[in-house]
Motif scaffolding. Structure first.
Motif, mmCIF file in Angstrom:
data_model
loop_
_atom_site.group_PDB
_atom_site.id
_atom_site.type_symbol
_atom_site.label_atom_id
_atom_site.label_comp_id
_atom_site.label_asym_id
_atom_site.label_seq_id
_atom_site.Cartn_x
_atom_site.Cartn_y
_atom_site.Cartn_z
ATOM 1 N N SER A 173 0.843 -1.190 0.000
ATOM 2 C CA SER A 173 0.000 0.000 0.000
ATOM 3 C C SER A 173 0.880 1.242 0.000
ATOM 4 C CB SER A 173 -0.912 0.006 1.232
ATOM 5 O OG SER A 173 -0.139 -0.007 2.424
ATOM 6 N N LEU A 174 0.357 2.314 -0.562
ATOM 7 C CA LEU A 174 1.058 3.584 -0.599
ATOM 8 C C LEU A 174 0.319 4.595 0.261
ATOM 9 C CD1 LEU A 174 1.968 3.912 -4.384
ATOM 10 C CD2 LEU A 174 3.409 3.080 -2.519
ATOM 11 N N GLY A 175 1.091 5.451 0.924
ATOM 12 C CA GLY A 175 0.489 6.490 1.747
ATOM 13 C C GLY A 175 -0.050 7.637 0.906
ATOM 14 N N ARG A 176 -0.750 8.546 1.569
ATOM 15 C CA ARG A 176 -1.334 9.684 0.866
ATOM 16 C C ARG A 176 -0.257 10.552 0.223
ATOM 17 N NH1 ARG A 176 -5.974 11.841 5.149
ATOM 18 N NH2 ARG A 176 -7.268 9.936 5.116
ATOM 19 N N LEU A 177 0.863 10.707 0.930
ATOM 20 C CA LEU A 177 1.943 11.532 0.389
ATOM 21 C C LEU A 177 2.487 10.939 -0.906
ATOM 22 C CD1 LEU A 177 3.747 13.991 0.805
ATOM 23 C CD2 LEU A 177 5.320 12.535 2.094
ATOM 24 N N GLN A 178 2.598 9.615 -0.943
ATOM 25 C CA GLN A 178 3.106 8.971 -2.144
ATOM 26 C C GLN A 178 2.139 9.134 -3.322
ATOM 27 O OE1 GLN A 178 3.695 7.427 0.980
ATOM 28 N NE2 GLN A 178 5.751 8.256 0.718
ATOM 29 N N TRP A 179 0.841 8.955 -3.054
ATOM 30 C CA TRP A 179 -0.130 9.129 -4.136
ATOM 31 C C TRP A 179 -0.217 10.588 -4.577
ATOM 32 C CZ3 TRP A 179 -1.110 5.388 -7.056
ATOM 33 C CH2 TRP A 179 -1.303 4.093 -6.585
ATOM 34 N N PHE A 180 -0.083 11.513 -3.607
ATOM 35 C CA PHE A 180 -0.072 12.937 -3.957
ATOM 36 C C PHE A 180 1.090 13.245 -4.878
ATOM 37 C CE2 PHE A 180 1.624 17.194 -3.031
ATOM 38 C CZ PHE A 180 0.552 17.971 -3.457
ATOM 39 N N SER A 181 2.241 12.655 -4.588
ATOM 40 C CA SER A 181 3.415 12.894 -5.426
ATOM 41 C C SER A 181 3.209 12.317 -6.824
ATOM 42 C CB SER A 181 4.658 12.274 -4.780
ATOM 43 O OG SER A 181 4.578 10.866 -4.754
ATOM 44 N N VAL A 182 2.444 11.233 -6.916
ATOM 45 C CA VAL A 182 2.157 10.647 -8.228
ATOM 46 C C VAL A 182 1.372 11.626 -9.099
ATOM 47 C CG1 VAL A 182 0.832 8.850 -9.404
ATOM 48 C CG2 VAL A 182 2.297 8.253 -7.467
ATOM 49 N N PHE A 183 0.331 12.252 -8.498
ATOM 50 C CA PHE A 183 -0.469 13.217 -9.255
ATOM 51 C C PHE A 183 0.341 14.483 -9.577
ATOM 52 C CE2 PHE A 183 -3.881 10.726 -7.222
ATOM 53 C CZ PHE A 183 -4.606 10.394 -8.351
ATOM 54 N N MET A 184 1.219 14.884 -8.659
ATOM 55 C CA MET A 184 2.083 16.025 -8.932
ATOM 56 C C MET A 184 3.020 15.705 -10.089
ATOM 57 S SD MET A 184 4.879 17.954 -6.492
ATOM 58 C CE MET A 184 3.647 18.539 -5.327
ATOM 59 N N LEU A 185 3.507 14.478 -10.134
ATOM 60 C CA LEU A 185 4.378 14.054 -11.215
ATOM 61 C C LEU A 185 3.647 14.130 -12.558
ATOM 62 C CD1 LEU A 185 6.978 12.754 -12.294
ATOM 63 C CD2 LEU A 185 5.993 10.533 -11.726
ATOM 64 N N CYS A 186 2.419 13.651 -12.581
ATOM 65 C CA CYS A 186 1.643 13.700 -13.823
ATOM 66 C C CYS A 186 1.433 15.136 -14.286
ATOM 67 C CB CYS A 186 0.297 13.005 -13.627
ATOM 68 S SG CYS A 186 0.419 11.231 -13.352
ATOM 69 N N ALA A 187 1.190 16.057 -13.336
ATOM 70 C CA ALA A 187 1.016 17.467 -13.691
ATOM 71 C C ALA A 187 2.297 18.035 -14.274
ATOM 72 C CB ALA A 187 0.587 18.261 -12.459
ATOM 73 N N GLY B 141 7.419 22.579 -15.192
ATOM 74 C CA GLY B 141 7.115 21.155 -15.215
ATOM 75 C C GLY B 141 8.251 20.319 -14.671
ATOM 76 N N ALA B 142 9.476 20.651 -15.054
ATOM 77 C CA ALA B 142 10.634 19.918 -14.555
ATOM 78 C C ALA B 142 10.767 20.072 -13.047
ATOM 79 C CB ALA B 142 11.899 20.404 -15.255
ATOM 80 N N LEU B 143 10.464 21.271 -12.535
ATOM 81 C CA LEU B 143 10.528 21.496 -11.092
ATOM 82 C C LEU B 143 9.501 20.639 -10.365
ATOM 83 C CD1 LEU B 143 11.602 23.062 -8.657
ATOM 84 C CD2 LEU B 143 9.904 24.848 -9.141
ATOM 85 N N LEU B 144 8.274 20.602 -10.894
ATOM 86 C CA LEU B 144 7.236 19.770 -10.284
ATOM 87 C C LEU B 144 7.634 18.301 -10.288
ATOM 88 C CD1 LEU B 144 3.897 21.318 -11.626
ATOM 89 C CD2 LEU B 144 4.822 21.445 -9.304
ATOM 90 N N VAL B 145 8.242 17.875 -11.364
ATOM 91 C CA VAL B 145 8.675 16.481 -11.448
ATOM 92 C C VAL B 145 9.736 16.183 -10.396
ATOM 93 C CG1 VAL B 145 9.919 14.823 -12.890
ATOM 94 C CG2 VAL B 145 8.069 16.170 -13.864
ATOM 95 N N CYS B 146 10.706 17.071 -10.266
ATOM 96 C CA CYS B 146 11.773 16.860 -9.272
ATOM 97 C C CYS B 146 11.211 16.816 -7.851
ATOM 98 C CB CYS B 146 12.820 17.962 -9.397
ATOM 99 S SG CYS B 146 13.794 17.897 -10.923
ATOM 100 N N VAL B 147 10.287 17.744 -7.546
ATOM 101 C CA VAL B 147 9.690 17.767 -6.207
ATOM 102 C C VAL B 147 8.871 16.507 -5.960
ATOM 103 C CG1 VAL B 147 8.063 18.978 -4.703
ATOM 104 C CG2 VAL B 147 9.681 20.279 -6.096
ATOM 105 N N SER B 148 8.118 16.091 -6.966
ATOM 106 C CA SER B 148 7.278 14.906 -6.797
ATOM 107 C C SER B 148 8.116 13.647 -6.615
ATOM 108 C CB SER B 148 6.346 14.746 -8.002
ATOM 109 O OG SER B 148 7.083 14.466 -9.176
ATOM 110 N N ILE B 149 9.234 13.575 -7.332
ATOM 111 C CA ILE B 149 10.124 12.424 -7.163
ATOM 112 C C ILE B 149 10.662 12.381 -5.738
ATOM 113 C CG2 ILE B 149 12.343 11.442 -7.861
ATOM 114 C CD1 ILE B 149 11.771 12.444 -10.668
ATOM 115 N N TYR B 150 11.011 13.544 -5.212
ATOM 116 C CA TYR B 150 11.508 13.601 -3.833
ATOM 117 C C TYR B 150 10.427 13.185 -2.838
ATOM 118 C CZ TYR B 150 12.785 15.592 0.664
ATOM 119 O OH TYR B 150 13.023 15.760 1.991
ATOM 120 N N LEU B 151 9.218 13.703 -3.012
ATOM 121 C CA LEU B 151 8.131 13.368 -2.096
ATOM 122 C C LEU B 151 7.792 11.882 -2.144
ATOM 123 C CD1 LEU B 151 5.690 16.389 -2.591
ATOM 124 C CD2 LEU B 151 7.271 15.970 -0.690
ATOM 125 N N TYR B 152 7.806 11.342 -3.354
ATOM 126 C CA TYR B 152 7.500 9.921 -3.483
ATOM 127 C C TYR B 152 8.560 9.066 -2.799
ATOM 128 C CZ TYR B 152 6.225 5.460 -5.560
ATOM 129 O OH TYR B 152 5.839 4.159 -5.738
#
Length: 334
Positions: free
Chosen positions: A135-149, A298-309
């Motif tokens: 299972s994944l936590g909320r933070l991990q799923w949030f980072s997934v959607f941030m990555l897609c954005a 977009g690249a910044l969002l991807v980097c942040v989302s990778i870190y959060l995940y």
């Protein structure tokens, strides 16, 4: 022991980051600046052969001699056809993924490819949930959607190149990335499941997979570029740059298996984010990439989302687990 583990993780982080960034840029260079293009199928096949020999060397070192290495190979390779068949699944999928990477980087900029390829993270997350019952936590799923954005912003207005000498098709490039992403997610989780379901040596598992991979890639060479290879030769178009790409692919493949077994998502996330930054900087210098505000955001969002995940899910589970104190007392009692 803690300091050694930290040094090992930092070492893996640095090597993975440099290999990922250098491989993407070098592969992009070899596919766009030469008029005599080498056959990507032969490069993928040669990569599998090199990884096999490297794994054999590591197994011999781990076993403590050639005789023990030979005994291990007889036991796990020649007497275990089912295990070979089991490891042939990721071999086929990885072969498809590697060829899709060549196709994508022949039609997309290195930085665009590097960012969009990070869709493998939500794909891997989904495969992990479905195949490993995690299972994944909320933070991990949030980072997934941030990555897609972030990936959407990157694709919204792809950066154009000014120094590319071959015709490109962005639709083909993004389609190839999508296939590579699906292959990466499934094959990675499948290999992790096989690797961690037994005590078999990592290098034995690698040898099992690479043997199947060589067969698969040889078939790919014959079916895709057979007549051309017979006419021009297996190593047509090979230059020192192409050899360097194959070397990076081989080392990167081995480190991928090591990371699956010994490291965690934090290291992989930092490595992926750093590789994006490095490949983007290199693309500006080598290929004349013009970075727009949309691309940068977009690249910044991807980097942040990778870190959060990559934030430790285990720590979160310990803090939120109601019986954590009981678990700690059980550890002390043991």
């Amino acid at each position: 022991m803690g300091m050694k583990r930290l040094v090992f993780k930092l070492y893996c982080l640095v090597v993975m980051t440099l290999v990922a960034a250098a491989y993407t840029v070098a592969l992009r260079y070899t596919r766009t600046v030469s008029s005599d293009l080498y056959y990507s199928t032969t490069a993928v096949c040669l990569t599998e052969i090199i990884k096999l020999f490297l794994s054999l060397g590591m197994l011999a070192r781990e076993s403590g001699g050639l005789s023990r290495c030979r005994s291990s190979l007889v036991e796990h390779i020649f007497r275990s056809p089912k295990e070979l068949l089991k490891l042939s699944v990721p071999s086929v999928v990885y072969a498809v993924q590697n060829n899709m990477a060549f196709l994508a980087l022949s039609n997309l900029d290195a930085a665009v490819y590097q960012v969009t390829y990070q869709l493998k993270i939500p794909c891997t997350a989904l495969c992990t949930v479905l195949m490993l019952n995690r299972s994944l936590g909320r933070l991990q799923w949030f980072s997934v959607f941030m990555l897609c954005a972030g990936v959407t912003l990157v694709q919204w207005k792809p950066a154009e190149l000014t120094k590319v000498q071959v015709e490109q098709n962005p639709i083909v490039g993004f389609t190839a990335v999508a296939v590579a992403v699906l292959c990466s997610g499934f094959a990675g989780v499948y290999f992790e499941k096989v690797l961690k379901s037994s005590d078999t040596s990592l290098w034995v598992r690698n040898i099992q997979m690479y043997l199947s991979g060589i067969v698969v890639t040889l078939v790919g060479v014959y079916m895709t570029d057979g007549p051309q290879v017979m006419d021009r030769g297996f190593f047509y178009g090979y230059t020192p740059s192409v050899c360097f790409v194959i070397f990076l692919a081989s080392v990167g493949g081995l480190y991928t298996s090591v990371v699956v077994k010994y490291t965690d998502n934090i290291m992989k996330g930092f490595s992926a984010a750093a590789a994006i930054v490095l490949s983007t900087i290199a693309s500006v210098t080598l290929f004349g990439l013009q970075i727009t505000v949309t691309f940068a955001l977009g690249a910044l969002l991807v980097c942040v989302s990778i870190y959060l995940y990559g934030l430790p899910k285990q720590d979160t589970s310990v803090l939120t687990r109601p019986d954590s104190k009981t678990a700690k007392e059980k550890l002390i009692s043991v």
